[in-house]
Design an enzyme around this catalytic site. Sequence first.
Site, PDB file in Angstrom:
ATOM      1  CB  SER A 126      -7.679 -39.311  43.488  1.00  0.00           C
ATOM      2  OG  SER A 126      -8.415 -38.365  44.019  1.00  0.00           O
ATOM      3  CE  LYS A 178     -15.999 -63.837  52.817  1.00  0.00           C
ATOM      4  NZ  LYS A 178     -14.743 -63.672  52.063  1.00  0.00           N
TER       5      LYS A 178
END
Length: 313
Positions: A126, A178
């Site tokens: 990764s 949010k």
Amino acid sequence: MSDPIVDPSHAIPAASQLRRSRFRWRMLAFIALVIAVLAGTARFATENGISGDTIARIEIDGTIASDPLRLAALKRIGDSPDVKAVVIAINSPGGTTAGGEELYDAIGKLRAKKPVVAYMKELGASAAYMAAIASDRIFVRRLSIVGSIGVLFQTTDASKLMHTIGVDLDKVASGPLKAEPDIDEPMSDEVRASLQSLVDDSFSWFVDVVAERRGMTRAEVLPLADGRIVTGNQGIASGLVDEIGGEAEAIAWLEANKSIKPDLPVVTWYPQAQPPYANWGKWLGGQARAAMGLPAEGPVLLDGLVSLWQVAR
């Protein structure tokens, strides 16, 4: 036989002289200790104790995150006329996407000034693989774990548990996305689409840099970018890495292909060696982490977007 009589007029000056002598020896011992500490500090404060041409070593171990000290070390290596080449030792499952990108960019800037080779020990996946491809050549062990090209965002849905025990979270937010996702409710389609866009954008960049650095087309990279891990042998066959070897083979390649003089000393620039008394700071830091409910050692769990083979649980 009676005990000898000690004349007080002689005993008091003798005792006083003994006290002065002890004081002088204590002062000398204290001064010697201060000099030793200062010398040790100076030794560890310098970049290394070797003058002349060297090869710099950077070690990337454990979970990757943004690191200003590592960035500063890479810049100093690039600016040092004594450093003729760089080897990057990697043993990492990856980390944050921003941390991997930071390393990729910094190593790329360093590569523009000096030859850079990377070698993977047990693991280079990764974000760690992202960092490795910024080098001129990648060495692996036959059974190293490499690849895992991909990005993920992971969260927890504890809504059933929280509803069972009668706990609910409430909030007032400036918009529907949010502070989402929330652990007390399943992920909505709108939230999932927003996060998928985030992952897709990061993943697209990752695929593009792999294609660019490994001399492959995007179409060739995509089948390898499904998050799979491969052995070092498989990585060589697929073009993700270059050849079998460790630090010795990486340095031999530099000598054969980058005109690096043989037998140059290899000096670790990051992480810097710590003086013995730094262990006390490490211990205190571990106790502070434990007091906050974090593991005393090892990586802290990562929040947000990560490029990681396995997320710690």
